[in-house]
Structure formats: structure tokens, C-alpha cells
Design a protein around this motif. Sequence first.
Motif, mmCIF file in Angstrom:
data_model
loop_
_atom_site.group_PDB
_atom_site.id
_atom_site.type_symbol
_atom_site.label_atom_id
_atom_site.label_comp_id
_atom_site.label_asym_id
_atom_site.label_seq_id
_atom_site.Cartn_x
_atom_site.Cartn_y
_atom_site.Cartn_z
ATOM 1 N N GLN C 183 0.570 -1.465 -0.193
ATOM 2 C CA GLN C 183 0.065 0.034 -0.062
ATOM 3 C C GLN C 183 1.116 1.018 0.078
ATOM 4 N N TRP C 184 1.098 2.002 -1.246
ATOM 5 C CA TRP C 184 1.788 3.134 -1.224
ATOM 6 C C TRP C 184 1.161 4.425 -0.601
ATOM 7 N N ILE C 185 0.227 4.933 -0.485
ATOM 8 C CA ILE C 185 -0.599 5.829 -0.376
ATOM 9 C C ILE C 185 -1.482 4.806 0.415
ATOM 10 N N PRO C 186 -1.912 5.779 1.933
ATOM 11 C CA PRO C 186 -2.901 5.312 3.497
ATOM 12 C C PRO C 186 -3.922 5.922 2.239
ATOM 13 N N VAL C 187 -5.057 4.917 2.735
ATOM 14 C CA VAL C 187 -6.598 4.765 1.588
ATOM 15 C C VAL C 187 -7.286 6.024 2.472
ATOM 16 N N GLN C 188 -6.684 5.857 3.564
ATOM 17 C CA GLN C 188 -8.066 6.774 4.369
ATOM 18 C C GLN C 188 -7.691 8.338 3.947
ATOM 19 N N ALA C 189 -8.617 9.061 4.134
ATOM 20 C CA ALA C 189 -8.502 10.840 3.736
ATOM 21 C C ALA C 189 -8.149 11.111 4.979
ATOM 22 N N ASN C 192 -2.313 13.008 6.367
ATOM 23 C CA ASN C 192 -0.896 12.718 5.506
ATOM 24 C C ASN C 192 -1.131 11.839 4.336
ATOM 25 N N GLU C 196 0.438 13.138 0.428
ATOM 26 C CA GLU C 196 1.266 12.168 -0.570
ATOM 27 C C GLU C 196 0.031 11.779 -1.578
#
Lengths: 338, 147, 267, 268
Positions: C183-189, C192, C196
Motif C-alpha cells: 500500500q503506497w499511499i494511505p487509503v484513508q483521507a 498524511n 502523499e
Amino acid sequence: MEIEKKLIKKASLEKLFEKLQAKGNKIFAPVSKDGKTEFQYNPSYAEVTYDHIQTTQSLKNTVFPKIENLIRFKTDRSGVEVTEVDLTQVQSLVLWGVHPCDAAGFNALKSIFMWDYKDEYFNSRLQKIAVIGLSCHKSDDNCFCTSVGLNPGGTQGCDILLTKLSSGDFLAEIITEKGKAIVTEASELFETAPSETKEGNLAQVNQQFSHEKVTKNLAGAFEHPFWVENSLRCIGCGACAFVCPACACFDIQDETKGKNGKRLRCWDSCGFGLFTIHTSGHNPREVQSQRWRQRILHKFSYMPERNESLGCIGCGRCSRACPVDMNILEQLVSLEKL
Amino acid sequence: MSEFEPKIVAFVCNWCTYAGADLTGTSRIKYAANVKIIRFPCTGRIDFMLLMKAFQNGADGIIVSGCHPNDCHYSSGNFHAKRRWMVFRELLDYMGVDIERITFSWVSAAEGARWAEIVNTTTDKLRKLGPYTNYQNLVKSGIEEEL
Amino acid sequence: MESIRKKAKELLDSKQVQVIIGYENGTSNKVRAAFITDPTQVDRLIYDERCTQNLAVYLVKHEVKHLGKMGIVATIPVMRTINMLISEEQVKPENVVVLGIGEDGKLLDFPDLTVMESFLQKAKIEITAKDKEAMEKLKKMTTQEKFDYWSNALETCFKCYACRSSCPLCYCTRCAVECNQPQWIPVQANKNGNYEWHMLRAMHLAGRCVSCGDCGRACPLDIPVHLLTMHMAEESKRLFGVDSGFSMKMESVLSNYKLDDKDNFIQ
Amino acid sequence: MEVEKITEEAPEVKTFRLKFKNPEDAEKFEFKAGQFGEYSVMGEGESTFCIASAPTRKGYIECTFRKAGRVTGALANLEEGETIGFRGPYGNVFPIDEWKGKNLLYIAGGIALPPMRCVIWNTLDLRENYKDITIIYGARSVEDLVYKNELKEWEERPDVKLVTTVDPGGQTPDWKGEIGFVPTVLEKVAPSSKDTIAIVCGPPIMIKYTFPVLEKLGFTDETIYTTLENRMKCGFGKCGRCNVGKYFVCKDGPVFTLKQLKELPDEY
């Protein structure tokens, strides 16, 4: 409980706000800035607006946060340690200046989260909110609350409903025990109700379609060319779903840092292409028109049938937020005539 | 109070800088112990998101290093990487990430002493800059949301 | 406007195209995309200064492509997007007819796409004065100020991905944020994750963005996300001397290199 | 739950036997054939599969999965003795009590045998309740057949008729079963529809071509059962992912009769 009516003077309203704040209540109220209005936590009274038509974002974040922590976990060689979130720690929250459509929005969410399996994350937040409503005296052509069975002075979902009178003072309708408790604690601020009724002080929102008729028409409209014709311009973003007070689709994701992590519930949208894709690559809703159809059917056909509630409160947020002018009201009016 | 010791992540290519760093060791040249080396087949593989992951996980500074121009084992990996860094540096700067905290360098397999020097100067610089609290706070505010 | 309708009718009548993608009047004084397949419907087409959506986004939309050969009403940024999509082999030049609109709002006659290409070589790129000013202001800030600006501006983002969906050059069916191994980018809004995500979006549009500004326009929360990609367009022009979308055979900026690319920041 | 035993079924396909860490939970836990659970690896997420073991065999549950995504990839890396998370059981059940006294025809393709294995063993364990039991099972190749040992056991049992098939080209030199796609083989085997319940599980394309064959054989819509495998997250009718028409596959399914399917919009 019978609705009790009182008068609260303009100056007393400020005192009520400050009194609630002084008691340590967190307040969420609409604030206008750079031509946009959004709800904000703990604004000063001077910042709060009573003149806005609609905020961009809905209030669902207060009961169904855009990111919600479901569990925490720690993993190591010996196993996994899971800690539940302590929902008794949820803080109470006063929602101030909520329009009647938004107040009714909580009922739509409730019909999803409290249907069949009772969702405690949602429920414990719902129990902690007090809704101080504000009747609408302005509307725009995206508003259609009267077409979905609501109205600009509706009390559904409110604990107290305020209506601005011609004098600039407010009529307060005390609807629930929760509302009564607030009034009782600040009884010195409330006076005997005036003879002026709220009816003359409400926005005029004309009914534009019958939702019963729409629901009826949708039952046989699954294969209708309407869907493709009217959604070619839809680009499949989630703006409509994310600003919607009644959309509740979510995703569950893990977030970890080293050995610790959390399982989170995040907003999702049925408009996204990957929402329903199977592991095998098969996608039941492959193209955008199917996803748009799902959105309308879910709100106006499936929810009335399963959850005994419409999935729409006529706030018009989705139409205002849509970058490609997918106007839900326009489409519902056409669907009524289908 | 003891002096702040920065955490540095070095992304290096297998053929030049990693071998160079190896030479530093075998030549018994002493250098700052703040650096954690991550070896890649080529600088061309060093994605910009890896750098962000390093900051996300608490790095105070980053070194990215590979073969000198024209010395790439795969002939042009470092040229491609260079373009990406040129663009990425501008974006980082524009978004307010402190680009002083990222050292880009070319270190060949024969430059053991040069590697030590780069690590040492980077470490010194970061000691002065202090911990990268900006980014660490950003990550923290993301992880700890209110109940 | 009349000339657009006339041309559209001509194209549909002669079956040179099966659909015209243009603008029509929408609700509440808004304009929106129209898909005209019937020549008798061309009077729905309009063009005025409200028509800013980058219609090229529909050239890669499955259900629109499915209608057949497409004619598209295209302002300069849209024409540049078409060039980009052709360079990246997302659109076949033989499937598109361009109804170009010049800076003066008048219909341009392009017998074929090469004429459009040479028109674009001379065309000016204009971003709005407001955007220009905002970018200048940002550039003058200190690093700390920029960081605060962006982390706060992006904090409200709830990841509806309207910026991504409105962008014709964001055509991947599985975006990098949806690739979850790892998971490159944290899914949650969250703060952080949003920071990203927007960094990733800007990077993936580096050297590709045509500065149409549609991502910022699409954002329901009015976050100026277009300033990120516009900056990337400006920088890739400054660094590599190429403006994206000026040719149908543009070599991708980030998958090419020159021996003399400047490297004065590298030790 | 603890992973007690791992069996390699086919390339990338594994079966986990899971045991409750807490004996009380094991005692309390009950499920019926057809139900599913949410299995999770902390840090990677949750994945939905059916419970593949029979409710008549207590003390453990089994699940079979193919390594395909992030969660199943992480599951596949686990070793015996490690821990996984489990939520469930969810969903509706195969009405095996209603099937008493009838013939049963199981038709499965590929990795869809696991959801059926649960009900197969369940009915085999209550063998006296049913008349003839026929199993038609196909996979892409011999290698891809799952539960090879159990297939052997079923083949040897006198009270079960097993037909296995592989897609053309997927056979090995010593393959003794059928060669051909499941619907074709079904047509060839042509079991009687009299007093028979057909249960079909497989990839959407197989199901699509199997129904007409069954109808031709005289099966009515009420006697054909299948399971839908929509993508799910929550498991209890909230997240909206598996919504098909007014139904949620996770609540109202996964088991549907063909009659119910026909009333649903074609979105599965």
C-alpha cells in the motif's frame, strides 16, 4: 412528546450558545468563509452564520466519520493482540444551525446502520449528538426537500428547531427530551411563544416530483436506455457520494506502523469503477451508467423497500458538487415521467 | 543534553555506491553511524514514493546515490533517475518539504573515502537542521484521529 | 456557435463521425458535456466562456468510445490533451475529429490533426491570472510556509477523487492508490494520506499536465489542487524545454533523458 | 483463530484448518452449510470466503482460498500455529432439511468446490436423508483440481456418483476422467431431474452456460440453487458492496435459487 413552543431573543441565542460551550460541550456550527459555508468545530458565536443555503459537506462525518477506527491491533511472533475501541469515550456533540433536511439525514443513515445488524460505532455517536435545527428561509434551485417528503421547517431528526422570525428573534420548538433538557438548563433565556408562526418565515420550495411515483417507475426501469443516455457525462468520481448526507457505502482497510495497526472504516462510493470488482477480475457493474443507476436505485428503490426510508433528503448537495452537472433533481423529474 | 543524532536512510545502487560503501568499510574508514543503507539494483528503481516512505517512517534525512553519469551498469538508469529527481525536487520544494534534507550524489565503487565524506557532511548538516518534526507530525496527525 | 453547429451537423450527416462531444446548457446556469448522435439535435450545442471542462476526458471513457468515431469541440488545452493522448497511444488519431476553438472563441478548420498540431505550435498557453498570482505567491513563501499551506489546504480533502476522474490524462483503470501490494499511499483521507496522494498525483502528471485546470475546478471542496500539476508543467518546461501536448509524437519527459540534463544539485 | 493445519490443494490454493484459541468460543460457534466468514490478517485486511468444512464436523472450521490479492497473499504466507482473525458466520444457508428424500446433484467448477464441499459433506454425513448424490466437478487442468484426496474418497464410495472433468488441454496422460467444459459434461451425464435438487457453484461464465442445460434436463427454477460471490467488506448489509437489487448477497445470500436470481437485476 408534544412539541412545546418558546421564544428565544436574538441576544439570548448567543447566550445559549455560550452557555453550551461553557459547559464543555463541543459545538459544530456553520461558518461562512470565502463564499463557502462549512460546519466547524467550536467556532466563536460571531462566526456562526444563519444565512447560508447549504454547506458543501454534510453532517454525516459526525456519526459516520470519513475514517473510523474499528479496532487496534499489535502483532508479534507470539500472536495478535486486539483491542476494541472504547465507544463509551465518544464525546457529546451539539450540532448547531442544522437545516431540517440534514436533521432528517440522520434518520436515513440510521435506517442503514441500525437495520438488521445494529452498528454500535454509528449508534454510540448518534446517541451523543444533540441537534439544534434551523428552519430554512432561503433555498436555491437545487433544493427539493418537499419532493422527498420533507419541508424547510420540518422537525424530523431535530431536538430543538429554531425558526428566525420577522423580528429577528427565534421561535424555538422543543421536540425531544434531549431538547427539553437543554431548554430546562437555560430556562431564563426562553420566553413565552409569540403568536407569529413559523409558516410565514420559511423558504418556498415547490414540490417537483412525487417520490412514490419515482419509486414505482424504477421498479421496471432497470433496462431503460435512460441510464446510459443520462450518464454519459458522468466521470465516476465520488464527489456526490462524499457530500451526500445519506450515502453510507464504506471500505474497510488496515493501516499499520511497524507492529501496531488499526482497522479502519473509510468512505467509499458505488460510483467508483473498482467498487464491486471481484478478485477474478469480473465486475458486476462494469460501466459508469450501471453505477449511476445503482446510485439512484439504491436511494429511491432498494432503500424504501428494505430500509423503509428514502436514501435522499433533497438537500441538493450532490448537484452542487458535481463537476459535470449530473443534476439529481433533473433526473428524478424525468424518472417520474418515464 | 546529548546531541541530536539524525536518522538517515540511504538509497543506493548495487553496482557503484553500495560497492563504494563496502570499500569504505574494508578500507577501515570511520564514518557516521547514522545511516541505514537500502540497496537497489539501480538508481532507476528508486521511486519517489520510497523517499516519502522513509520520511513517513521517521527519517530525518535521506541520501540517494548511484553511479556517475555514463557508468550505469544498465547504461541509462541513472540518467532516467536524474530527470525524475530534478522534477521531484521541484515538487517537494513547492509543497514545502525541506529539500536540504535529501542529498543526491554519485559515488563509484572506487570512492570509499568519498562515501564516508558524503555521509559525514550529510549527518553534520542534519544535526544542525534537527529532527524533521514537520513530516513526523503530519504522519502522527494522520494516524491519531479523534474518537 | 452557429459555425460549430453547422460543422457538427455536416460531420454527423456525412457519417464522418458518430458522435459529437460538445457543450450544452445545463441546470442552474451551468454548462455541461453533450453527446450528440442525431444531426437534428445539433442546436443543443453551445459555446461561451463558461465552457471550460476538458472534454477530452470522454475520449477515453469506455461508453463514449463505444459510440463510434468521435468529433470533439476542443479549446486549446483540450487540443493539447488530445495530442498527449495520441502520444501516449490512448486515442487513435483516426478515431477523432477536432472542432477546434481558437483564443477568440471562433471555430478553427482543421482538415486533419497535423493542421491542429501546427496551429498549436504557435498557440499561446494561458493560465488564468488568478492561478498565476496564486502560484507566484506560493513560490515566494518559505519552505515552512509552503508546508503549512499545503498540509492545511489538503487536510479537508476526503478523497472523492474528482481531481483524478476529471483529468483526461488520469486514465489508468487501476490507479497507484489502488495498488495495495504494498500500500503506497494511505487509503484513508487523513492529513498524511492526502498530502502523499496529491504529491503522487502531481508526480504522475509531471511533464504530462497541459494546465487545463480541470482538477481544481472539479474539486467539490475548492482545494486548488491544479496549482500542483500546473507547477509541474511549468517546471518540466523550464528544466527540459518541452511543453506537453504540442505534438502528437511527444516523447514522454520522464522516460527520456538528455546527456546534458543539469545536475548541479548532485554531489 | 489458530491455523492448525495447512494443506496444499493445487498451485496457489491452500486449505487452512482453523481452531478457536478460546475453547468457549469453539463451544458457542455454530454455523450452517452455505455460510461464510471474514478472514483477516492484521495489517493486511479482511477477505471473504465460505466455510468449507461441514457443520456436522465440530471443533474446527476449514477454508480454502487461492492466492490472488493482498489478503490472500498474506494468508498464503502464514505457517501452522499462526493466528488469523475470523468474523462470522454470515449469510444464509442451503436448506438441506427441505431437500430430505430427494436426489442431489452438485455441479462445481474450479475453486468453487470449497463452498460446495461444506454442503456435500454435510449431506454425506446425513446420508440416509437423501437418495442419489451425484457430483460433477471440473477444473482447468488436473493440477487445478482441489481436494484430490476427497475426490478419491468420493469416487470410491458406492453411495456417491462422482464425475470429474478438465478443460480440453488440461488433461494428463493418465487422466481417467472426462475432458470438456462442465456444461458439456453435464449434458452428457444427463442426470434425471425427477425429484432432484441441483446445486451449482462456479465462475460466472460456467454458471451462465450451466443453467440452460439444467433447464433442458427438466429442472425448474426452484430446484436450482447457486451461490453468488460478490465482493464484500462488512458482511452484514451495510457497506453496500454486494448490493444486487434489493438484496445484499452477504445477508440475503450467498445462496439463491435460480428463481430468485431471475427476479434480480443482472448485476452479479
